[in-house]
Design an enzyme around this catalytic site. Structure first.
Site, short mmCIF file in Angstrom:
data_model
loop_
_atom_site.label_atom_id
_atom_site.label_comp_id
_atom_site.label_asym_id
_atom_site.label_seq_id
_atom_site.Cartn_x
_atom_site.Cartn_y
_atom_site.Cartn_z
N CYS A 96 -11.65 -23.56 11.66
CA CYS A 96 -13.01 -23.39 12.19
C CYS A 96 -13.40 -21.92 12.24
CB CYS A 96 -13.06 -23.99 13.58
SG CYS A 96 -14.53 -23.50 14.46
N CYS A 147 14.38 21.43 -17.68
CA CYS A 147 14.05 22.81 -17.37
C CYS A 147 13.05 23.27 -18.43
CB CYS A 147 15.35 23.61 -17.42
SG CYS A 147 15.16 25.33 -17.00
#
Ligand SMILES: [Zn+2]
Length: 352
Positions: A185, A157
């Site tokens: 390929c 806080c």
């Protein structure tokens, strides 16, 4: 039953009251800031602090006062950035640690690691609390509670006055990314990626070897060390590396070392050539996933390696499939792969 409800109601009110006191108690203790020499590296006299802090900041940071709840300028701030100590600039929290606690002060569920915040027992005002202090300059920040709603269970806080916020500029996502893939390929692989929505360009070429500017013929001999690869430039707003790799693992066999069907040799190896750590991670994650879920009967042998250089293949090897559809190899080998791709990714094909 009634008693229990009253008890619960009482506990709730008591809790509310306590939590308000917890942060909100204005501290009257004016003892000078204890500057613990074990962590504090910035020492200033009150007069020196007054030169760099405004009156309210000085009150909170140096005299441990508490700003009034719901008054802090950072309470509702949700921008991306870093929260720094208003006294010395030490980076304490990031936007990701901030949450809305409804207590009236900016709240965080964790701190930036590295001992930047010191915890001090605080028995003032008849309460037992943990004060949080900037380790670098000794400035009072607020208090730490163990009633946070997130996984950490913590609630830092903090007074807005103790913090300065520095916005981080949003990283603009690069629109185009490039990846280089070897999946046998290159005629096959190129033809498929040409069809995927979001792919800007695909080039066939060679990478991963030791010979500069190799020709197709040289690579075919299998002595250059290069793999047949495609270099894909894609629009990250329309597709992703994740999708590119899903296609990759659908249209070639990543479990056969240096081979795709009848094409045998190192030049037909399965390889992902990454350009950065993010690409490397995406590739590794997908491979781990495929192996874990046993998508193939055999383990994935696809190599994941850093990209070095790409040599574009000769012009008559670019867009080969579309230029040679009647060719036997295209019909036998490429077409079935394309059909598989079209079936599995039918919603992701380019619309033209
Ligand atoms: Zn500080």
């Amino acid at each position: 039953m009634t008693k229990l409800i009253y008890q619960n109601a009482f506990l709730y009110v008591a809790f509310l009251a306590l939590s308000l006191i917890a942060c909100g108690q204005k501290k009257e203790n004016k003892t000078p800031q204890n500057q613990d020499s074990s962590t504090v590296t910035i020492f200033k006299t009150p007069d020196e602090w007054k030169k760099i802090l405004n009156k309210d900041q000085f009150g909170v940071l140096r005299n441990k006062e508490t700003e009034a709840p719901y008054t802090g300028k950072l309470l509702y701030n949700k921008e991306q950035g870093v929260y720094k100590c208003a006294g010395c600039g030490s980076e304490l929290f990031t936007d990701e640690m901030k949450f809305d606690s409804h207590c009236g002060w900016p709240s965080f569920d964790k701190e930036i690691a590295g001992g930047k915040i010191k915890k001090v027992e605080d028995h003032s005002n008849g309460m037992n609390r943990t004060e949080i202090v900037c380790a670098k300059c000794g400035g009072h920040l607020g208090h730490l509670f163990d009633d946070g709603p997130t996984a950490t269970g913590m609630r830092y806080c903090v007074n807005s006055l103790s913090l300065n916020f520095e916005k981080t500029e949003k990283v603009v996502q690069q629109q185009y990314d490039t990846i280089t893939l070897g999946g046998g390929c290159y005629w096959c692989v190129e033809a498929i990626y040409e069809m995927l929505d979001g792919v800007k360009s695909v080039e066939s070429g060679f990478s991963g070897g030791k010979v500069a500017n190799p020709s197709y013929r040289e690579v075919c001999m299998g002595t250059t060390g290069h793999a047949e690869v495609v270099q894909i430039v894609f629009d990250t707003k329309k597709t992703s590396l994740d999708e590119i790799l899903k296609v990759f693992f659908t249209v070639h066999d990543p479990t056969t070392l240096n081979r795709q069907s009848a094409d045998v040799g190192e030049q037909y190896r399965s390889v992902i050539l990454y350009r950065n750590a993010a690409q490397q991670k995406t590739a590794t994650d997908i491979i781990n996933q495929l192996n874990k879920e046993k998508v193939y009967d055999q383990p994935v042998v696809t190599a994941v390696q850093p990209f070095k250089v790409f040599y574009k293949a000769e012009d008559d090897h670019q867009d080969y499939y579309n230029a040679n559809k009647s060719n036997g190899y295209c019909k036998m080998v490429i077409q079935p792969k394309i059909e598989k791709f079209e079936k599995l990714f039918k919603d992701r094909l380019k619309k033209n």
